[in-house]
Design a protein around this motif. Structure first.
Motif, PDB file in Angstrom:
ATOM      1  N   GLY A  89       0.641  -1.234   0.008  1.00 50.72           N
ATOM      2  CA  GLY A  89      -0.025  -0.124  -0.126  1.00 50.72           C
ATOM      3  C   GLY A  89       0.968   1.280   0.009  1.00 50.72           C
ATOM      4  N   TYR A  90       1.918   1.286   0.566  1.00 45.60           N
ATOM      5  CA  TYR A  90       2.974   2.385   0.537  1.00 45.60           C
ATOM      6  C   TYR A  90       3.918   2.249  -0.402  1.00 45.60           C
ATOM      7  CZ  TYR A  90       0.717   3.648   5.084  1.00 45.60           C
ATOM      8  OH  TYR A  90      -0.194   3.877   6.148  1.00 45.60           O
ATOM      9  N   GLN A  91       4.014   1.340  -1.302  1.00 50.14           N
ATOM     10  CA  GLN A  91       5.035   1.309  -2.238  1.00 50.14           C
ATOM     11  C   GLN A  91       4.281   1.820  -3.643  1.00 50.14           C
ATOM     12  OE1 GLN A  91       7.111  -2.484  -2.613  1.00 50.14           O
ATOM     13  NE2 GLN A  91       6.650  -2.743  -0.366  1.00 50.14           N
ATOM     14  N   LEU A  92       2.871   1.848  -3.540  1.00 47.33           N
ATOM     15  CA  LEU A  92       2.116   2.448  -4.568  1.00 47.33           C
ATOM     16  C   LEU A  92       1.849   3.562  -4.425  1.00 47.33           C
ATOM     17  CD1 LEU A  92      -0.631  -0.619  -5.232  1.00 47.33           C
ATOM     18  CD2 LEU A  92       1.533  -0.205  -6.630  1.00 47.33           C
ATOM     19  N   ASP A  93       1.842   4.669  -5.565  1.00 51.85           N
ATOM     20  CA  ASP A  93       0.975   5.762  -5.407  1.00 51.85           C
ATOM     21  C   ASP A  93      -0.476   5.841  -5.933  1.00 51.85           C
ATOM     22  OD1 ASP A  93       0.474   8.610  -5.834  1.00 51.85           O
ATOM     23  OD2 ASP A  93       2.416   8.835  -6.530  1.00 51.85           O
ATOM     24  N   ALA A  94      -1.204   5.520  -4.850  1.00 54.04           N
ATOM     25  CA  ALA A  94      -2.535   5.182  -5.142  1.00 54.04           C
ATOM     26  C   ALA A  94      -3.238   6.349  -6.039  1.00 54.04           C
ATOM     27  CB  ALA A  94      -3.457   4.920  -4.036  1.00 54.04           C
ATOM     28  N   THR A  95      -2.886   7.574  -5.587  1.00 54.64           N
ATOM     29  CA  THR A  95      -3.416   8.617  -6.339  1.00 54.64           C
ATOM     30  C   THR A  95      -3.050   8.895  -7.704  1.00 54.64           C
ATOM     31  OG1 THR A  95      -1.551  10.152  -5.457  1.00 54.64           O
ATOM     32  CG2 THR A  95      -3.734  10.059  -4.104  1.00 54.64           C
ATOM     33  N   ALA A  96      -1.898   8.517  -8.063  1.00 54.79           N
ATOM     34  CA  ALA A  96      -1.264   8.574  -9.432  1.00 54.79           C
ATOM     35  C   ALA A  96      -2.186   7.659 -10.166  1.00 54.79           C
ATOM     36  CB  ALA A  96       0.230   8.406  -9.478  1.00 54.79           C
ATOM     37  N   ILE A  97      -2.200   6.228  -9.492  1.00 57.43           N
ATOM     38  CA  ILE A  97      -2.822   5.230 -10.210  1.00 57.43           C
ATOM     39  C   ILE A  97      -4.237   5.796 -10.638  1.00 57.43           C
ATOM     40  CG2 ILE A  97      -3.880   2.886  -9.864  1.00 57.43           C
ATOM     41  CD1 ILE A  97      -1.321   2.255  -8.046  1.00 57.43           C
ATOM     42  N   ALA A  98      -5.089   6.358  -9.729  1.00 54.06           N
ATOM     43  CA  ALA A  98      -6.432   6.559  -9.961  1.00 54.06           C
ATOM     44  C   ALA A  98      -6.523   7.912 -10.924  1.00 54.06           C
ATOM     45  CB  ALA A  98      -7.085   7.140  -8.632  1.00 54.06           C
ATOM     46  N   LYS A  99      -5.426   8.804 -10.918  1.00 53.01           N
ATOM     47  CA  LYS A  99      -5.420   9.971 -12.058  1.00 53.01           C
ATOM     48  C   LYS A  99      -5.085   9.280 -13.217  1.00 53.01           C
ATOM     49  CE  LYS A  99      -5.363  14.222 -12.885  1.00 53.01           C
ATOM     50  NZ  LYS A  99      -6.694  15.117 -12.570  1.00 53.01           N
ATOM     51  N   ALA A 100      -4.269   8.334 -13.271  1.00 57.91           N
ATOM     52  CA  ALA A 100      -3.904   7.655 -14.793  1.00 57.91           C
ATOM     53  C   ALA A 100      -5.157   7.095 -15.264  1.00 57.91           C
ATOM     54  CB  ALA A 100      -2.645   6.863 -14.665  1.00 57.91           C
ATOM     55  N   SER A 101      -5.841   6.277 -14.216  1.00 57.33           N
ATOM     56  CA  SER A 101      -7.076   5.491 -14.687  1.00 57.33           C
ATOM     57  C   SER A 101      -8.112   6.306 -15.035  1.00 57.33           C
ATOM     58  CB  SER A 101      -7.528   4.870 -13.628  1.00 57.33           C
ATOM     59  OG  SER A 101      -6.538   3.765 -13.154  1.00 57.33           O
ATOM     60  N   GLY A 102      -8.013   7.616 -14.996  1.00 53.56           N
ATOM     61  CA  GLY A 102      -8.807   8.737 -15.445  1.00 53.56           C
ATOM     62  C   GLY A 102     -10.066   9.323 -14.549  1.00 53.56           C
ATOM     63  N   TYR A 103      -9.567   9.129 -13.154  1.00 52.42           N
ATOM     64  CA  TYR A 103     -10.452   9.865 -12.180  1.00 52.42           C
ATOM     65  C   TYR A 103     -10.203  11.297 -12.260  1.00 52.42           C
ATOM     66  CZ  TYR A 103     -11.824   5.686  -9.015  1.00 52.42           C
ATOM     67  OH  TYR A 103     -12.243   4.752  -8.306  1.00 52.42           O
ATOM     68  N   CYS A 104     -11.293  12.134 -12.085  1.00 51.17           N
ATOM     69  CA  CYS A 104     -11.253  13.528 -12.111  1.00 51.17           C
ATOM     70  C   CYS A 104     -10.256  14.092 -11.338  1.00 51.17           C
ATOM     71  CB  CYS A 104     -12.751  14.006 -12.172  1.00 51.17           C
ATOM     72  SG  CYS A 104     -13.725  13.538 -13.396  1.00 51.17           S
ATOM     73  N   HIS A 105     -10.513  13.865  -9.790  1.00 47.08           N
ATOM     74  CA  HIS A 105      -9.785  14.472  -8.937  1.00 47.08           C
ATOM     75  C   HIS A 105      -9.213  13.377  -7.859  1.00 47.08           C
ATOM     76  CE1 HIS A 105     -11.515  18.500  -9.857  1.00 47.08           C
ATOM     77  NE2 HIS A 105     -12.563  17.619 -10.060  1.00 47.08           N
ATOM     78  N   VAL A 106      -7.903  13.738  -7.361  1.00 47.14           N
ATOM     79  CA  VAL A 106      -7.188  12.809  -6.595  1.00 47.14           C
ATOM     80  C   VAL A 106      -6.916  13.637  -5.306  1.00 47.14           C
ATOM     81  CG1 VAL A 106      -6.853  11.104  -8.406  1.00 47.14           C
ATOM     82  CG2 VAL A 106      -5.077  12.776  -7.808  1.00 47.14           C
ATOM     83  N   LEU A 107      -7.074  13.189  -4.288  1.00 47.52           N
ATOM     84  CA  LEU A 107      -6.503  14.148  -2.955  1.00 47.52           C
ATOM     85  C   LEU A 107      -5.866  12.755  -2.199  1.00 47.52           C
ATOM     86  CD1 LEU A 107      -9.826  15.684  -2.576  1.00 47.52           C
ATOM     87  CD2 LEU A 107      -7.589  16.811  -3.263  1.00 47.52           C
ATOM     88  N   GLN A 108      -4.838  13.311  -1.369  1.00 52.55           N
ATOM     89  CA  GLN A 108      -4.398  12.508  -0.056  1.00 52.55           C
ATOM     90  C   GLN A 108      -4.204  13.435   1.187  1.00 52.55           C
ATOM     91  OE1 GLN A 108       0.064  11.792   0.131  1.00 52.55           O
ATOM     92  NE2 GLN A 108      -0.482   9.724  -0.755  1.00 52.55           N
ATOM     93  N   ALA A 109      -4.477  12.781   2.251  1.00 46.39           N
ATOM     94  CA  ALA A 109      -4.367  13.237   3.460  1.00 46.39           C
ATOM     95  C   ALA A 109      -3.934  12.341   4.503  1.00 46.39           C
ATOM     96  CB  ALA A 109      -5.811  13.842   4.026  1.00 46.39           C
ATOM     97  N   THR A 110      -3.166  12.937   5.631  1.00 48.17           N
ATOM     98  CA  THR A 110      -2.680  12.017   6.706  1.00 48.17           C
ATOM     99  C   THR A 110      -3.259  12.694   8.176  1.00 48.17           C
ATOM    100  OG1 THR A 110      -0.564  11.516   5.203  1.00 48.17           O
ATOM    101  CG2 THR A 110      -0.250  11.240   7.800  1.00 48.17           C
TER     102      THR A 110
END
Length: 375
Positions: free
Chosen positions: A296-317
């Protein structure tokens, strides 16, 4: 009871030097020992069980040695195609040993999502013509490895509850994120609109959602708890979002489930549901089944979603970042992915839903206004 050290040594002495699969609560002790003991390059926690069968096949092709593929019996469905069309003796004839946690064993109390799986586990292995034993002693491990090599085909070890002695994972993945998943979940629920609905993923996340609704003295009609079917919550949420465009649909996902079927993201994006909000609670672990690490932390989930075509991606801690991101969701259209990075932590007294899956489904359909439309 079999000590995990003895089981591991029996596998290695029989020629098994690769271990791969998806963690299961009945296998958590042996999986923990494998994690701590096997060379890092010889143990792969796979995206899903079919992925693990493919890894085992490639390992055999490159070394001539069988691999161990571990899974919960619910994961057998993900293995049917590669077992029958790749590993079977009538196709490529590739030996491997399956280690299958027998959740829902008839006569043993278990959660409702495991009952049917438990009833058909042995019958499914019979139908696939995979020889198996219900493991009772170490000698059977050696026998099943030898049989796999003799047949040049898969064999199986079926694992009952309590088969293995206890072992605590030493090589624990840790993170210093400030919030637990449950704390983050509460923040999200607190920011939902009155008519928003949720599809929550398998495991502790759905249990935490159920308990928070109880604490707020609310009903559960807004939430579909995906107690089984790991990795498919986003697809369920998509099906709802497309038919109920006037309502915001939230998928509460976990990193293990997210990774299991990442292709679903592209399908979500291709349909462009403006009301689809994908909340990923990422703690980097299969926490519900023993705390084994994910990527989970080796992947960039937001980048994957963006590349898949999601309109908006956000990350928070942090809590502040999460609140700010949730406020942004009020002003954007989906599909949106919001990744919340959380620590590995859950309450020891966390309960389970007190409603049945059928009761949950009916309450959810009443909330959507579809309870009288079933054919």
């Amino acid at each position: 009871m079999i000590e995990v050290k003895d089981a591991y040594e029996a596998l290695v002495e029989s020629g098994v030097d690769m271990f791969t699969g998806v963690p299961d609560s009945l296998l958590k002790n042996i999986c923990a020992y494998i994690t701590d003991t096997a060379p890092k390059e010889k143990h792969i926690i796979a995206a899903n069980e079919g992925n693990a069968v493919g890894i085992a096949a490639g390992h055999y092709l490159a070394t001539g040695k069988p691999a161990l593929v571990y899974m919960q019996n619910s994961g057998l469905g993900n293995t049917v195609n590669p077992l029958l069309s790749l590993a079977d003796e009538k196709v490529y004839s590739i030996p491997m040993v399956l280690m299958i946690g027998w959740r829902g064993e008839p006569g043993v109390h278990d959660e409702p999502q495991h009952v049917k799986q438990g009833e058909v586990t042995l019958a499914l292995l019979d139908a696939m013509q995979i020889p198996y034993v219900v493991l009772k002693d170490v000698s059977q491990i050696r026998q099943q490895v030898a049989l796999a090599l003799e047949r040049k085909a898969p064999t199986a070890l079926v694992i009952r509850k309590g088969t293995f002695g206890s072992y605590k994972l030493k090589n624990v993945s840790a993170n210093d994120n400030p919030l637990s998943r449950e704390d983050a979940l509460k923040l999200v629920v607190d920011h939902l609109r009155k008519d928003d609905v949720i599809v929550s993923t398998t495991g502790k996340l759905s249990r935490e959602l159920f308990e928070y609704r109880e604490a707020r003295k609310e009903g559960h009609g807004h939430d579909f708890l995906t107690v089984g079917s790991m990795g498919h919550s986003s697809s369920i949420a998509l099906g709802i979002a497309l038919e109920k465009p006037e309502r915001r649909v939230f998928c509460f996902d976990g990193d293990g489930a997210f990774i299991m079927h990442t292709g679903a993201l592209g399908i979500v994006a291709s349909m462009k549901p403006k009301n689809f909000f994908h909340i990923l609670f990422n703690n980097g672990a299969h926490e519900s089944v023993g705390g084994q690490p994910t990527i989970g932390y080796q992947l960039d989930a937001t980048a994957i979603a963006k590349a898949s075509g999601y309109c908006h991606v956000l990350q928070a801690t942090t809590a502040g970042e999460m609140v700010q991101a949730l406020q942004q969701l009020e002003h954007v259209e989906g599909p949106v992915l919001l990744e919340l990075r959380v620590k590995i932590d859950s309450r020891d007294d966390l309960g389970r839903p007190t409603t049945t899956p059928i009761e949950n489904k009916e309450a959810f359909m009443r909330e959507l206004g579809t309870e009288h439309q079933e054919l």
